[in-house]
Design an enzyme around this catalytic site. Structure first.
Site, short mmCIF file in Angstrom:
data_model
loop_
_atom_site.label_atom_id
_atom_site.label_comp_id
_atom_site.label_asym_id
_atom_site.label_seq_id
_atom_site.Cartn_x
_atom_site.Cartn_y
_atom_site.Cartn_z
N GLU A 214 0.85 -1.19 0.00
CA GLU A 214 0.00 0.00 0.00
C GLU A 214 0.89 1.24 0.00
O GLU A 214 2.08 1.17 0.25
CB GLU A 214 -0.94 -0.01 1.21
CG GLU A 214 -1.90 -1.19 1.21
CD GLU A 214 -2.84 -1.20 2.41
OE1 GLU A 214 -3.06 -0.13 3.01
OE2 GLU A 214 -3.35 -2.28 2.75
N TRP A 402 -10.87 -10.62 4.28
CA TRP A 402 -9.99 -10.01 5.27
C TRP A 402 -10.83 -9.88 6.53
O TRP A 402 -11.72 -9.05 6.59
CB TRP A 402 -9.46 -8.64 4.83
CG TRP A 402 -8.62 -8.08 5.93
CD1 TRP A 402 -9.01 -7.24 6.94
CD2 TRP A 402 -7.23 -8.36 6.16
NE1 TRP A 402 -7.97 -6.99 7.80
CE2 TRP A 402 -6.87 -7.66 7.35
CE3 TRP A 402 -6.28 -9.15 5.53
CZ2 TRP A 402 -5.57 -7.72 7.88
CZ3 TRP A 402 -5.00 -9.19 6.05
CH2 TRP A 402 -4.65 -8.48 7.20
#
Length: 423
Positions: A214, A402
């Site tokens: 990220e 997730w």
């Protein structure tokens, strides 16, 4: 089917109404202390075939009798994971009346410290287990997670592909933006990292690598995508696969550090599959709202399919919830992360009624504890059903969670009832 609890309902009245056993209703929905909550969504699974266990029966003999697999039987009766022997008189679900919508691949992330029972139950329904996570150094050396081996072994035992998750975590265990920059720009270091990944995947019986980076800098947009492509080319040569996690963008020009360095078209072309992180609209320090409101999720999906082949896409689904103390104050208020089953327990303990937001297609409720009001947004079988059908509508390869750390049995049973899963 999904039934929403009304005032006056009891477990006995619901089980009688739908002709299912009280114990199975409680088990499938992980009902807290035998109590239900007004507004709670319950999964009601109608069998099309059942088998009453006889002396001498084995799972293999029952599977053979009904032309199914042992794994399919255990998926529909997951308590069998904890039973050494079948008990005569037990009634096993063999198949559901629900018509299948098609096939669906399923993946999900787990930390090495996941509870054994939670992991084993999830593995029944997975194709891949994404083990979180490996970091690396500025020289390209890998930093392995502690105790990854038991997860690899259990995944292989269940016929599930264990995947090495690569994150830009330094020796300190924290995110390091400079590592992203280094692997995108320093080709010598990049090759060292790839060599180490190939060696580790081979030695530890991983099926491949999931790249979960990220905050890629805009100037590293192409370099990062090229790294993923280089990794895939060399991994594929050895019979391994590469996936990449993507932040939830809604346009190619979307601003923000989370988005600008992530090129959907390039990464989609350079990876075998992509994992869309379609969650975290509601987040720890943000205002109370759904974690994955379907109206927001669809904006990401609509953009993604313009850049990436649908057969490469896995749609992310959250397996967690948030509990915000009120009033919300930006920069001060911090939501507690909880599980979806836990959320219903909190509602029960505090006399709350569960509501459902029709725009977000997500349940929520408010309660007061010790003089402080709280707002909880979570997932239930209604919101999961919407998400699963959405993934099917778009023609995606699969869905991914997730994460897998918290139990959510009704979710897994719902997937098995809706889709043909791989044995």
């Amino acid at each position: 089917m999904i039934y929403v609890v009304k005032e006056g309902d009891t477990i006995d009245s619901i089980s009688s109404q739908f002709g299912i056993s009280r114990s199975r209703l409680i088990y499938d929905n992980q009902i807290y202390a035998g109590r239900i909550v007004i507004g709670q969504a319950l999964l009601i699974l109608e069998p099309s075939a059942v088998h009453t266990v006889k002396a001498g029966d084995t799972l293999s003999s029952i599977a053979l009798e009904y032309d199914t697999s042992v794994q399919s039987l255990v998926r529909k009766n997951p308590y069998l994971l904890n039973e050494v022997n079948l008990m005569p008189g037990d009634v096993l679900t063999v198949s559901y009346a629900q018509e299948k919508l098609g096939s669906m691949n399923v993946t999900g992330y787990a930390y090495p410290y996941i509870g054994t029972e939670t992991l084993r139950e999830a593995l029944l329904y997975l194709d891949e287990l994404l083990i979180f996570s490996y970091g690396f150094t500025a020289s390209g050396s890998l930093i392995p997670p502690a105790m990854e081996e038991p997860l690899i072994e259990q995944a292989l035992e269940f016929g599930v592909d264990p995947m090495l998750v690569l994150t830009p975590f330094a020796e300190t265990g924290t995110f390091n933006n400079q590592l992203v920059k280094a692997v995108s720009e320093d080709l010598s270091m990049q090759q060292t990292l790839i060599d180490n990944l190939i060696q580790t995947v081979r030695e530890k019986s991983y099926a491949g690598v999931d790249v979960d980076f990220e905050y890629i800098l805009p100037e590293d947009r192409e370099g990062y995508a090229a790294f993923v492509g280089n990794l895939r080319e060399q991994m594929n040569a050895g019979g391994y696969k590469v996936s990449v996690a993507l932040a939830p963008k809604i346009s190619s020009e979307q601003e923000g550090l989370l988005y600008e360095g992530m090129d959907y078209a390039l990464l989609g072309a350079n990876a075998d599959t992509v994992f869309l992180m379609t969650y975290e609209w509601g987040y720890t320090y943000g205002p109370p709202m759904a974690v994955a409101p379907i109206n927001k999720v669809r904006q990401v999906l609509d953009y993604a399919v313009t850049e990436i082949p649908v057969e490469k896409i896995y749609m992310g689904i959250p397996n967690y919830a948030y509990d915000w103390p009120l009033p919300y104050e930006r920069g001060v208020t911090r939501a507690a992360t909880i599980g979806n089953v836990e959320a219903v327990e909190i509602a029960d303990q505090n006399g709350a009624q569960i509501q459902f937001d029709e725009t977000a297609k997500t349940p929520f409720f408010n309660y007061t504890l010790s003089g402080t009001e709280h707002e909880v947004w979570f997932e239930d079988v209604r919101s999961i059903d919407v998400k699963l059908r959405t993934a099917r509508e778009y023609g995606f390869s699969g869905v991914g969670y997730w994460n897998l750390m918290r139990p959510f049995r009704a979710n897994w049973l719902l997937i098995d009832s809706l889709f043909q899963l791989n044995d």
